[in-house]
Design an enzyme around this catalytic site. Structure first.
Site: not given
Ligand code: DSN
Length: 478
Positions: A64, A66, A241, A270, A273, A279
């Site tokens: 943990y 926090e 974003d 994120t 990607k 992730r």
């Molecule tokens: N799930 C993602 C996507 O496929 O673009 C975005 O949250």
């Protein structure tokens, strides 16, 4: 790195897991086989490096932590501090950001942290001031009531979902569309492109607290300098974003007006990607928002995931290597080759092409819904996802689009010639699929017919295309 070391690491891990629950070990092995055999064109997916994957599978998961680096609510966080500080340092250096917060568990969490930070920074609220100087537990019911009234109903202007925006940018079924008084900007119906004059007009009329830039299904560059000017002209905070295209920013494919970091007050992303990490999510911001962003946990988030922050540090270190810039450029080259291959064969693409990592096929041109096309492609070993197109008559469930993206296949090493062959496979499946009918004879948006022999043939051709580019070539589980 010796291939032997990777095989030994993953084989040993599976042996240990198998001794406890063999079905989990089997599922992990089966997932590798499935990923190796499918032509993955999901624009938001990728393959993290073995080092990144291994950094997640260990005892950091037990801790943990926090709070933030050096200010934790739990004892014994010195090693978590090391990896969190490293991940944040790599993120700041990679993106040229003043501040990085690497705790968010996902992109949605990162957006919630950003919304909180902007609300806390911008909303004139005596109750909020009280909340910030006192322990939250000391707030009275009257304070909470005032806080809800003062923070609620603030205005957000973001890109609409069917134009390519994300559901967390104010779409009604998401909390962002409920906690904010929301309006969206779309794209020009003739070109499919963002019309910056219309965005400026909407901002002037609506006067949002937050202007959101960024997308999950828009196949073009966005000019963040212009969006920042629009935000400034109405006193809005500019948030971007960049979850989808963070890898293209990291790899310096998107620079100048197209790099959001120097232009936005706050940037979320994120890490899994096009950035090719574990992730998870991350927030980058200008110094004045840093204190509020760092309150993400426990204000907005559950306890940080130290094992994932360790993996973020590894992946961000990888993204700082020169070869990542080459990778990022190849993602775009591949997306453009795939788009050109489809266009040449007669497909209809939203905006007529791409200048990022994704393209959106309007499958109404093939007489199909997105759902029918997605399933027919899947039957043929090609993994994509259905997606709305602007002003989609089939809504967000059936849709009229198929979104395709190249980060994953580029990681495997496929190049532009293979993208043209991929375009041929996609086009063949879509031209050979016919829409089905319901029992009462009305057209179905889900049923379709595709000759199974053709689907098998395409599947084999897809496998042949992948064969020279094995996924995780250093990992042999046999
Ligand atoms: N799930 C993602 C996507 O496929 O673009 C975005 O949250």
């Amino acid at each position: 790195m010796s291939r032997n070391a990777e095989s030994t690491a993953f084989r040993s891990a599976l042996e240990v897991i198998r001794a406890v629950e063999p079905r989990v070990a089997d599922a992990i092995g089966a997932e590798l086989t499935d990923q190796r055999e499918s032509l993955k064109l999901i624009a938001s997916e990728n393959y993290a490096s073995p080092a990144t994957l291994l950094a997640m599978g260990n005892w950091f998961s037990d801790k943990y932590a926090e709070g933030t680096v050096g200010r934790r609510f739990y004892a014994g966080c010195q090693n978590v501090d090391t990896v969190e500080a490293l991940a944040a340092e790599h993120a700041r250096e990679l993106f040229g950001a003043a501040h990085a917060y690497v705790q968010p568990h996902s992109g949605i969490d990162a957006n919630l942290v950003a919304f909180w930070a902007v609300l806390a920074d911008r909303v004139e609220s005596p109750a909020l001031k009280k909340a910030q100087v006192r322990q939250v537990n000391d707030l009275t019911e009257a304070d909470w009531f005032a806080l809800r009234r003062e923070l609620g109903n603030q205005r957000m202007l973001g890109m609409s979902l069917d134009a390519g925006g994300h559901l967390t940018h104010g779409f009604r079924p998401n909390i962002s569309g409920k906690m904010f008084d929301q309006r969206s900007y779309g794209t020009d119906p003739a070109t499919g492109l963002i019309d910056y004059d219309r965005v400026a007009e909407a901002a002037r009329e609506f006067k949002p607290l937050i202007l959101v830039g960024g997308y999950s299904a828009y196949p073009r560059k966005v000019n963040f300098r212009i969006l920042r000017e629009i935000a400034d002209s109405v006193g809005a905070t500019f948030m971007v974003d960049m979850a989808h295209f963070a890898g293209l920013v990291a790899g310096k494919v998107f620079t100048g007006d197209f790099d959001p970091v120097p232009h936005a007050h706050i940037v979320t992303t994120t890490t899994h990607k096009s950035l090719r990490g574990p992730r998870g999510g991350m927030v980058l911001c200008q110094p004045e928002l840093a204190d509020q962003v760092d309150r993400g946990c426990p204000m907005v988030l559950g306890g940080p995931l130290p094992h994932v922050m360790a993996a973020k540090a590894v992946a961000l270190a990888e993204a700082r290597r020169p070869e990542f810039a080459d990778y990022a450029q190849r993602i775009v080259d591949n997306a453009q080759a795939l788009a050109e291959g489809l266009l040449r064969r007669g497909a209809k693409l939203v905006t007529g092409g791409t200048d990022n990592h994704l393209a959106l096929i309007d499958v109404s041109g093939y007489g199909l819904t997105g759902r029918q096309a997605e399933q027919a492609l899947l039957d043929s070993g090609i993994v994509t996802n259905r997606n709305s197109v602007p002003q989609d008559p089939n809504g967000a469930w059936y849709t009229s689009g198929i979104r395709i993206g190249t980060p994953a296949l580029t990681t495997r090493g496929l190049g532009t010639a293979e993208m043209d062959q991929t375009a041929e496979l996609i086009h063949t499946v879509l031209t050979q699929t016919t829409a089905g009918a319901n029992a009462d004879g009305t057209p179905s948006k889900a049923k379709y017919t595709l000759d199974p022999a053709l689907a098998d043939k395409i599947s084999r051709q897809a496998t042949d295309l992948l064969a020279p580019h094995p996924l995780y070539p250093g990992i042999d589980l046999s």
